[in-house]
Structures are given as C-alpha cells and as structure tokens.
Design a protein around this motif. Structure first.
Motif, PDB file in Angstrom:
ATOM      1  N   ARG B 323       0.831  -1.214   0.000  1.00  0.00           N
ATOM      2  CA  ARG B 323       0.000   0.000   0.000  1.00  0.00           C
ATOM      3  C   ARG B 323       0.860   1.256   0.000  1.00  0.00           C
ATOM      4  O   ARG B 323       0.466   2.279  -0.562  1.00  0.00           O
ATOM      5  CB  ARG B 323      -0.926  -0.011   1.213  1.00  0.00           C
ATOM      6  N   LEU B 325       3.859   1.504  -1.437  1.00  0.00           N
ATOM      7  CA  LEU B 325       4.328   1.639  -2.825  1.00  0.00           C
ATOM      8  C   LEU B 325       3.215   2.166  -3.728  1.00  0.00           C
ATOM      9  O   LEU B 325       3.450   3.023  -4.587  1.00  0.00           O
ATOM     10  CB  LEU B 325       4.797   0.292  -3.378  1.00  0.00           C
ATOM     11  N   ALA B 326       2.010   1.650  -3.530  1.00  0.00           N
ATOM     12  CA  ALA B 326       0.892   2.091  -4.386  1.00  0.00           C
ATOM     13  C   ALA B 326       0.665   3.587  -4.215  1.00  0.00           C
ATOM     14  O   ALA B 326       0.391   4.302  -5.182  1.00  0.00           O
ATOM     15  CB  ALA B 326      -0.373   1.302  -4.057  1.00  0.00           C
ATOM     16  N   ALA B 327       0.789   4.083  -2.976  1.00  0.00           N
ATOM     17  CA  ALA B 327       0.596   5.522  -2.742  1.00  0.00           C
ATOM     18  C   ALA B 327       1.734   6.329  -3.356  1.00  0.00           C
ATOM     19  O   ALA B 327       1.508   7.369  -3.983  1.00  0.00           O
ATOM     20  CB  ALA B 327       0.492   5.797  -1.239  1.00  0.00           C
ATOM     21  N   VAL B 328       2.972   5.833  -3.214  1.00  0.00           N
ATOM     22  CA  VAL B 328       4.112   6.523  -3.855  1.00  0.00           C
ATOM     23  C   VAL B 328       3.875   6.585  -5.362  1.00  0.00           C
ATOM     24  O   VAL B 328       4.069   7.623  -6.001  1.00  0.00           O
ATOM     25  CB  VAL B 328       5.439   5.786  -3.547  1.00  0.00           C
ATOM     26  N   GLY B 329       3.416   5.490  -5.912  1.00  0.00           N
ATOM     27  CA  GLY B 329       3.254   5.389  -7.358  1.00  0.00           C
ATOM     28  C   GLY B 329       2.173   6.285  -7.924  1.00  0.00           C
ATOM     29  O   GLY B 329       2.213   6.660  -9.090  1.00  0.00           O
ATOM     30  N   ARG B 330       1.200   6.636  -7.101  1.00  0.00           N
ATOM     31  CA  ARG B 330       0.124   7.496  -7.620  1.00  0.00           C
ATOM     32  C   ARG B 330       0.320   8.956  -7.231  1.00  0.00           C
ATOM     33  O   ARG B 330      -0.557   9.788  -7.472  1.00  0.00           O
ATOM     34  CB  ARG B 330      -1.237   7.015  -7.106  1.00  0.00           C
ATOM     35  N   VAL B 338      10.491   3.456 -10.791  1.00  0.00           N
ATOM     36  CA  VAL B 338      10.213   2.702  -9.566  1.00  0.00           C
ATOM     37  C   VAL B 338      11.387   1.805  -9.184  1.00  0.00           C
ATOM     38  O   VAL B 338      11.510   1.416  -8.026  1.00  0.00           O
ATOM     39  CB  VAL B 338       8.919   1.874  -9.687  1.00  0.00           C
ATOM     40  N   VAL B 341      13.392   3.328  -6.315  1.00  0.00           N
ATOM     41  CA  VAL B 341      12.722   3.674  -5.058  1.00  0.00           C
ATOM     42  C   VAL B 341      13.029   2.643  -3.967  1.00  0.00           C
ATOM     43  O   VAL B 341      12.955   1.435  -4.201  1.00  0.00           O
ATOM     44  CB  VAL B 341      11.195   3.757  -5.270  1.00  0.00           C
TER      45      VAL B 341
END
Lengths: 407, 407
Positions: B323, B325-330, B338, B341
């Motif tokens: 979760r 990573l998903a937030a960083v990605g968006r 990525v 990171v």
C-alpha cells in the motif's frame, strides 16, 4: 454494506467471446479465482491501464503485448488473490510463464495472451497453481459464462457487476456486454481494475482505443472510494466483429448511438463499483458546475468526494454543509470568490452565494441525507464548465475491512 | 485515543503576556470556552492564516486588523464551540461586535483586538454570550495562565498542548511559550487553528513575520490528519520585548539559536496535535529523500500520509508495504523510475530499488509496526531534496468521532 440493488439484469453472450472461471487456489481454497476470456480470431482489442508508477508486472506485460500486436489478442487471463505487484523482475517472469502456458495449450502466440492480476500486493504470484488450472479452464469455455466470470474476478466486492446493452445497427443486432470488479483502492486514473467489455461490432484498433478512452474518461475516471489508485487497474474492450457490422460503415447517428450505449455500459460498471464500495452506506453523486475549466470542477469534486470529514458526515446522515464548504475552499481553485458559490443537497438549496440559504432548514437537509442516494450540487458561479464524480461514504466498516484485509 | 505521553513540562510566563479562560456557554455549559490573551503595549505580533478560500469571518478580520496596525495588537480573543465560518456578512458583524466590546472594556481601539473562533461551521456566533463573559475574563488575566488557556481553546482534543523554551541571549533570559489545539480537519496550509506563541524578545514586525513564516513552514505546514484544511487555521506570535533584548542586536549565532528555539516550540506544538489526532493509535513520521525537488518529496509524503489504505494498515499494525508503494506510485511524480525507489520502516529495509529487500522478513516489519511511533523512510533515488511530514493512522474511532461530532 453496499448501496443500490445490485440487480443489473441478464448478461448476454457476445458472439466471438467465450469465458470460464475455475478454482486454482491462488490464495484461498474453494473459490473461483482464475478467469479465462477467449476472443475469436480477427477481433480487435483496446485497453487503458493504471497510471500508478508502481504498475504491476501483468499490467506492463498486457500493455506491451497488445501494443506489439496492434490490437490483436486471443485471451485475457485473470487471477484474483494475488496482484503480482511490487514483485520486480520475478513478477514479470511469473506473469509471462502464465501467458506461455496458456498459449501452448491454446495454440496461439504468448503475446496474444494478456495477463491480469488482482489481490494482495508484494507477494510472489503462484504461477504453478494458475497454469495447473488452465487445461480445465479451456475445457469449460462457454459464451454464456459472463456472470460466472463476473463472480470469478471479485475480491472484497460483495456482489458481481455487469451490464448488457443491445442496439439495432444497419439491420443487425449489436451487443455490448461488460463486467467489472472493485470496492477499495479505487480512484482509477485511466481505468480501474478490472473491467472487461466486449461487443460484436467490428471496430478497428485505433477507433476502438478512442471509443474506450472516451468512455473511460466519463465513467471509471470519475469515481473514487478512497483516493487510492490501484497498481493493477485495467479496462479492456474487445470487438469481435461477429455481428457483421463495422463501425466505419455506420451513419453518424448510429455511431453516436453505439458510443452512447458503450458509455452507458462503462458508466454502469463504474457506478456498480461505487455502490459496492467497501463499507458503503451511501451512493453520492457530486455535480460541480459554473467552473472556469473542467479541471477546476474536478479539483472541487474530488476534494469533496475524498474529504474524510464529508464522508464521515455522510455516514452519519448529517447535513454538515460546513464540511462541504471547507472542502470546496481548500480544493485549490485560484481566486475562488466564495460569495459566488452555491451548494444544494438534491433539490434543497443549502448555500446560496456563500451564505446559508434563507429557505434552508435542518429538517429539509436531514430528509435528503437520510436517503441512500444523494446528489451534492456545487455551483462555483464563475464559468460554464461542469463535471460529475461518484463516491461513497467513509464508515467504520471501511476501516474494519482495510485493517483486516491484506490488499 | 492518542499517542505519546502528552507531557510537555511547565509552561512559563512570558513577561508582557497575561491570559484568562472563562465559561461563556457558547455551545456547551460548564466548559471554559472563551480565552483572552492580553499583549503589553509596545509588543509586536505576527500571524499566518489558513489558505482555505472559505476562511472564516474572524480570520479575515484578525488578518485585516493586524495588517492595518502593522503588527500592533493588544488582545487575542478566542472562542471554541462555534467557528463563525460560512456565516457571510453576519459573521463579520458578530466578530466585530466582540472586538468592539472587548476594546471598550479594555480601553483600546477595536482594531487592536484580533478575534479567533473554532468549533461548528455554519452557525451564527452567539456574540452576546461572549461579550457577557468579557468583564470576568479581563478581571482574571494572569501571566501564569498559559495552561488554563491551553485547555480553554480545545475542541475534540483529548489534552492540552504547549511548550516553553528559554535561552540566554546577551546576558538576559529570553522565554518562548506557545500553546496549540487541533485534532481533526488538520492539513494546515500556512498554519493550523489554533496556535498562540509569545516571546519577551523584542522583534520588529517584518522580522517577526519572517521568523514565524519560516517556523510554520517546517512545523504546522508539515502535518496532516485527514487532508482537510480548516477554515479557521491561525498561528500567532507575539514579541513583547520585556526581556530587554532586541533581535536586531543579536549576533548571528544568537539569532540562529533563537530561530532554533522558536522552530522547536512550533514543531513540538504541531507534533502534539498529531499525537492527539482523532482516534490516533500511531504517530507516524514520513521522511522522503532523494527527490529532484522539495515539491515532489512533499507530494509523495502527503500521498502516503493521507492514503486511507496506508492509514488503516497502520491502525492494524500491518507492515503492508504494497500500500505504501501504491501511494508513492500514484503521487504524480513525473517520470518516476520505480526501480530507484527504496522504502524502510524505521531501520528495517522493506523495498530496495523497487523490489522487496532480500533481508526483509514479515517478523522484522511486524516488530516495527507494533510500535506506537513509526518512521516510514522513502528514498526516491533521483536527487538531493528531502522533506518530512507527520501524520496519524485512520481508526474506527476517527470515523465514530467524525460521524457524531458536528464540526
């Protein structure tokens, strides 16, 4: 919890499409967790994918395969239970192994298989369990398996999502059928995991991609549950051409009719996701009008839709217009004149030009808030642009689900 | 719930400042809900205010009064229970009536009174109840009332917030004491409602404003509970000069020492707000480094800090790095690679260059997540910029509080 009835009617077969769903034990036993969609030769496929920079291995591969083949694709291979995201190079190896295995069984090129995964992030995909289930999945392919496929792609969803629309075009019946899943980590940015739509109209690749992108921008890209864009969002559209009608042959009005039906299917699939949002007790439409630009309307709509304070007030059926105004005010609209802003709950004026409406009473506001479906209309009073987004409330159940489910 | 101990030590008097808190019955009975802070003549005051476009009537008036008088101010008049926000022209009339009343009793100009309100949005301020309480408030002014004032400005907070720092400058003792409140609707944008800080150093208006703005940018502007910026945020700083030392006379190293102490006080006041965040069970520091710009570090930090999915995982003590990573990605960082990171939980490497760290084990991650205070470090691996923000988790209690409290 969920809102709405969940009743979307019968899902019709689309000639050229066969589906199956089987139990592979990806994460749980006794659960159909692998879905195969077979697309007849000569079909065209278009896709839109998450813009999350951490997009999952299968998303990268699916996009690459379709792009390499210029819209030619024979199979969609979908698993739940494991998102194969944050899995680095191993994730790509595992996703490709699944494509390879299906291609060998089906007699096509591996690049004609598009892989999709949804479920827990950051764990290695059990590719062996998936490939072991593929022979059975191929055996069970049937044109009328849309509903079982809709069930097979679910995770925290409480019910399947789908819609069929049929049209008469050039004297032929053209069908559009789609299914989707999603209940949390929902703020699609190009598409949401997962939506699969097919039609038997004949449409070339570039045109199909344009039709899909247009429809997505007004459906999946207008919903939010929690502002969290998934790593695995994908929306796919296949055109099999088996109805014997080509998009290019249609009159302008028939093209518009098809576009309208396609938009209707995608919008319904998107709305069904919001109705089934994790912990949802309210279905909320946010209409922002009177903006100078579409962008600022969306800024305001999402600021309101994603405000934890607005969402908890909705849970409580509290007509807390102060929280709505506070969210509008922080949305970052340049030089917003608050004395031009008006807000209504359904047909009840709440705020007129920055002040509480003289006609407003707590009883009127409460009556609207007690409803399951609520429209919050915000007029910025400074232009002609308008936008609409859909969202749900934020309940204790949302927290419970996400504090216990390892997504 | 809250995190930390809530123990901030003794709040020392600041020469030139007297305070009182009284019961006015603004919204509730038997609750000190009006605080008066008297600032000695000859003092200088600086302020920063919410950037919410729907900023409340008292904020507009306070800002105007201080600006008109170029930093001269004799009284801060603070009420809880009612935010006097979304109240249009009547709101300004009511806030001004309170200033007028206090000015008459105290023998100063109404423009030398700055009004502040916090509480429910959208209801008319009961100005009569406040003015009726002012004679008693003026009678009870005392230099050592900081703690009772800290209690008098609270709303959903579970405990008071404050800090004192003293320094030896040019052979004199210089004191900085501050108090703050806030537990929800917290994503300050210039400042958060409410913080009041005073020093007995002598500082001119322009310099005081610069010192305050600098300190706020690294304290109140680096915290978020729910991403919702209040309509009533204000942070005020008074310099009475009664220590007999002027900022301009200080050596560069003494100036730096004062700046450091002021920053420490504001940062502590900001952190105390996060520790007391609504429903908080975790205190989370988010360090983002390796960014190309400070802006993109903040984008990532806030995307993680405000992700409902990250926050519910924190509630559950779940080391759910997917979760994160998903937030960083968006987060919208342009062209984020990525594979550069890396993410750590405290000293435990989670993700190295886009992949799960080889050394990582669920046990190590779990051990960190079980702590009350957790640091999530994210290295974007593409530059030298870094930023830090503080946040809390998202619990069922947050939802309960905000589904029942009419803010």
């Amino acid at each position: 919890m969920a809102t709405g009835t969940g009743d979307f009617g019968v899902l019709s077969a689309v000639e050229g499409i066969r589906l199956s769903s089987v139990e592979a034990g990806v994460r749980y036993q006794n659960r159909r967790d692998v879905v195969v969609v077979e697309i007849a030769e000569g079909s065209t496929v278009a896709g839109v994918y998450t813009l999350n920079a951490f997009c999952a291995a299968p998303v990268k591969i699916a996009r690459q395969h379709l792009s390499d083949n210029q819209g030619k694709c024979r199979y969609w291979l979908i698993n739940t239970g494991n998102a194969n995201a944050g899995t680095g190079k191993q994730g790509a190896v595992d996703a490709l192994a699944c494509c390879q295995s299906l291609a060998e069984l089906a007699g096509c090129d591996p690049s004609e298989v598009m892989p999709f995964s949804t479920g827990v992030i950051g764990e290695r995909l059990p590719a062996g369990r998936i490939t072991a289930a593929l022979p059975g999945a191929l055996e069970q392919l049937q044109p009328d398996n849309w509903l079982s496929a809709a069930k097979g792609i679910l995770t925290t969803d409480t019910r399947p999502k789908g819609l069929t629309r049929t049209l008469q075009l050039n004297g032929r019946t053209v069908t559009i059928t789609g299914i989707s899943k999603g209940a949390g980590m929902i703020k699609p940015n190009m598409a949401t995991m997962l939506a699969y739509v097919a039609t038997d109209l004949s449409v070339d690749y570039a045109q199909l991609q344009a039709l899909l992108s247009d429809a997505v921008s007004q459906s999946f890209n207008r919903i939010t549950v929690d502002g969290d864009t998934s790593t695995n969002d994908c929306c796919m559209l296949a055109a099999t051409g088996r109805a014997g009608v080509a998009f290019t042959e249609l009159s302008d009005s028939d093209k518009a009719q098809f576009r309208g039906a396609l938009n209707e299917v995608l919008q319904s699939l998107a709305i069904q996701i919001i109705e089934d949002a994790e912990g949802a007790s309210k279905f909320v439409t946010i209409d922002v009008s009177g903006g100078e630009t579409s962008k600022e309307c969306l800024q305001v709509a999402y600021a309101v839709a994603e405000s934890p304070l607005v969402k908890t007030a909705l849970t409580a059926s509290d007509p807390n217009w102060g929280r709505i105004l506070a969210a509008v005010g922080r949305a970052g609209v340049p030089a917003l004149d608050v004395d031009s802003v008006s807000v209504s709950l359904d047909a009840v004026p709440l705020v007129e030009r920055g002040q509480l409406s003289a006609d407003y009473s707590e009883e009127k506001g409460q009556a609207v808030m007690n409803q399951e479906a609520i429209t919050i209309s915000i007029d910025l009073g400074r232009g002609d642009a308008k936008e609409r987004v859909w969202t749900s409330d934020l309940s204790e159940e949302y927290v419970r689900i996400n504090a216990s489910y390892r997504s």
